[in-house]
Design a protein around this motif. Structure first.
Motif, mmCIF file in Angstrom:
data_model
loop_
_atom_site.group_PDB
_atom_site.id
_atom_site.type_symbol
_atom_site.label_atom_id
_atom_site.label_comp_id
_atom_site.label_asym_id
_atom_site.label_seq_id
_atom_site.Cartn_x
_atom_site.Cartn_y
_atom_site.Cartn_z
ATOM 1 N N ASP A 259 0.808 -1.214 0.000
ATOM 2 C CA ASP A 259 0.000 0.000 0.000
ATOM 3 C C ASP A 259 0.841 1.265 0.000
ATOM 4 O OD1 ASP A 259 -1.978 -1.855 0.253
ATOM 5 O OD2 ASP A 259 -2.894 -1.013 2.048
ATOM 6 N N LYS A 260 1.870 1.268 0.847
ATOM 7 C CA LYS A 260 2.633 2.493 1.065
ATOM 8 C C LYS A 260 4.123 2.188 1.063
ATOM 9 C CE LYS A 260 2.773 6.435 4.259
ATOM 10 N NZ LYS A 260 2.236 6.972 5.534
ATOM 11 N N SER A 261 4.861 2.876 0.213
ATOM 12 C CA SER A 261 6.305 2.659 0.127
ATOM 13 C C SER A 261 7.019 3.279 1.316
ATOM 14 C CB SER A 261 6.838 3.280 -1.166
ATOM 15 O OG SER A 261 8.248 3.244 -1.191
ATOM 16 N N THR A 262 8.101 2.630 1.734
ATOM 17 C CA THR A 262 8.943 3.204 2.781
ATOM 18 C C THR A 262 10.045 4.060 2.175
ATOM 19 O OG1 THR A 262 10.224 1.152 2.787
ATOM 20 C CG2 THR A 262 8.501 1.378 4.454
ATOM 21 N N SER A 263 10.069 4.164 0.851
ATOM 22 C CA SER A 263 11.059 5.003 0.165
ATOM 23 C C SER A 263 10.411 5.605 -1.075
ATOM 24 C CB SER A 263 12.304 4.197 -0.183
ATOM 25 O OG SER A 263 11.951 3.028 -0.926
ATOM 26 N N THR A 264 10.517 4.909 -2.180
ATOM 27 C CA THR A 264 9.823 5.286 -3.414
ATOM 28 C C THR A 264 9.126 4.045 -3.954
ATOM 29 O OG1 THR A 264 11.698 4.759 -4.852
ATOM 30 C CG2 THR A 264 11.590 7.003 -3.946
ATOM 31 N N PRO A 265 8.040 4.220 -4.692
ATOM 32 C CA PRO A 265 7.336 3.045 -5.223
ATOM 33 C C PRO A 265 8.227 2.125 -6.041
ATOM 34 C CG PRO A 265 5.946 4.974 -5.408
ATOM 35 C CD PRO A 265 7.298 5.476 -4.950
ATOM 36 N N ILE A 266 9.063 2.692 -6.896
ATOM 37 C CA ILE A 266 9.877 1.830 -7.754
ATOM 38 C C ILE A 266 10.877 1.030 -6.931
ATOM 39 C CG2 ILE A 266 11.637 3.581 -8.309
ATOM 40 C CD1 ILE A 266 11.617 2.396 -11.195
ATOM 41 N N GLN A 267 11.425 1.629 -5.861
ATOM 42 C CA GLN A 267 12.355 0.887 -5.010
ATOM 43 C C GLN A 267 11.631 -0.211 -4.241
ATOM 44 O OE1 GLN A 267 14.776 3.247 -2.375
ATOM 45 N NE2 GLN A 267 15.688 1.466 -1.391
ATOM 46 N N SER A 268 10.452 0.108 -3.725
ATOM 47 C CA SER A 268 9.691 -0.889 -2.974
ATOM 48 C C SER A 268 9.306 -2.072 -3.849
ATOM 49 C CB SER A 268 8.435 -0.245 -2.379
ATOM 50 O OG SER A 268 8.770 0.618 -1.327
ATOM 51 N N LEU A 269 8.848 -1.801 -5.067
ATOM 52 C CA LEU A 269 8.428 -2.902 -5.938
ATOM 53 C C LEU A 269 9.611 -3.641 -6.544
ATOM 54 C CD1 LEU A 269 5.518 -3.741 -6.122
ATOM 55 C CD2 LEU A 269 5.695 -1.323 -5.540
#
Length: 289
Positions: A259-269
């Motif tokens: 749901d929510k990235s701890t950094s940026t969406p691309i890094q989280s995914l």
């Protein structure tokens, strides 16, 4: 995990309303399919072929859409006064999905949770779900019940009651590893229990209550840890889940979600993608089978 025959996709929720960025970055990470926001897809309601072209330009296809009692304030399956609105909204989504060749519509429950549903509320909810599911199924779209923390359908007894009351010919199941675990259920056991009705899956991790910032080096500032985290950084053991899906010979979509990235969406995914490939042994960038 060589016996796993499912396909891996990614959820656009991490990018919020940055819909095109979600498509671009998901594609850059090597994902081949995405579950976009329903509101984004409805922008193309009268021009579905154009939406197909948008997806194709990023090498993506659509795994599912999230509907059910969502899409409007104060909607609940267990409130009979909401029934027609819920039916109309899901039929609207199903019509678009049918033109896009997407067959699974996630039936998310209404919230916020007010406590366990009574038997009468469960019967009302089942009637609404059945009628809406019948209408979407006529369009070639499967309605998939999706238990969710903090909503009217959260606990195992509510899931079991609705799966019993709802017509198995038109009401399917969309388990979410984090929401089932958070409600005290064993995702692998639940998947086996409803093996004939599992039609769509969310692969999601749940943050440990004992986790600290040291466990999440990508965390920005002093922001509190999210309830849900990148795959492999939380409490869920995913190998039994994948084994259960392999055992029931599941061949559908398994959509990675945070749901929510701890950094940026691309890094989280990217973290999630690497976990699926390296720890679970399932190819993401090599193409879905």
């Amino acid at each position: 995990m060589t016996n796993f025959k499912g396909k891996i996709g990614v959820h656009a929720i991490t990018w919020g309303d940055e819909h095109v960025t979600a498509l671009r970055e998901a594609s850059a990470l090597g994902y081949k399919a995405i579950e976009p926001w329903a509101s984004f897809v409805l922008q193309y309601e009268d021009r579905p072929e154009q939406f197909k072209e948008v997806l194709a330009s990023y090498g993506l296809e659509m795994t599912a859409l999230y509907g059910g009692a969502s899409g409007g304030p104060n909607r609940r399956f267990s409130d009979s006064s909401c029934r027609q609105d819920i039916i109309d909204y899901n039929v609207q989504l199903a019509r678009v999905m049918a033109q896009l060749g997407t067959e699974c519509l996630v039936f998310g429950p209404g919230g916020p949770r007010k406590g366990p549903m009574t038997l009468e509320e469960l019967k009302i909810a089942a009637a609404t779900i059945n009628e809406a599911a019948k209408r979407t199924f006529e369009l070639g779209v499967k309605a998939c019940l999706h238990p969710h923390l903090w909503t009217e359908v959260q606990d195992e007894n509510e899931l079991d009651a609705l799966m019993t009351l709802c017509d198995p010919e038109v009401v399917f199941f969309a388990p979410d590893t984090a929401h089932l675990t958070g409600a005290g259920m064993d995702p692998a056991a639940v998947i086996r229990k409803y093996r004939d009705r599992v039609a769509y899956v969310h692969l999601k991790d749940l943050t440990s209550k004992e986790a600290t910032k040291e466990d999440f080096p990508m965390l920005m500032g002093n922001e509190a840890l999210p309830v849900f985290c990148e795959l492999g950084l939380g409490t869920i053991d995913f190998e039994p889940v994948i084994e259960a899906l392999a055992e029931i010979e599941y061949t559908g979509w398994v959509t990675v979600e945070i749901d929510k990235s701890t950094s940026t969406p691309i890094q989280s995914l990217e973290i999630c993608r690497d976990f699926v490939e390296k720890r679970l042994g399932i190819p993401v960038r090599g193409g879905n089978r």
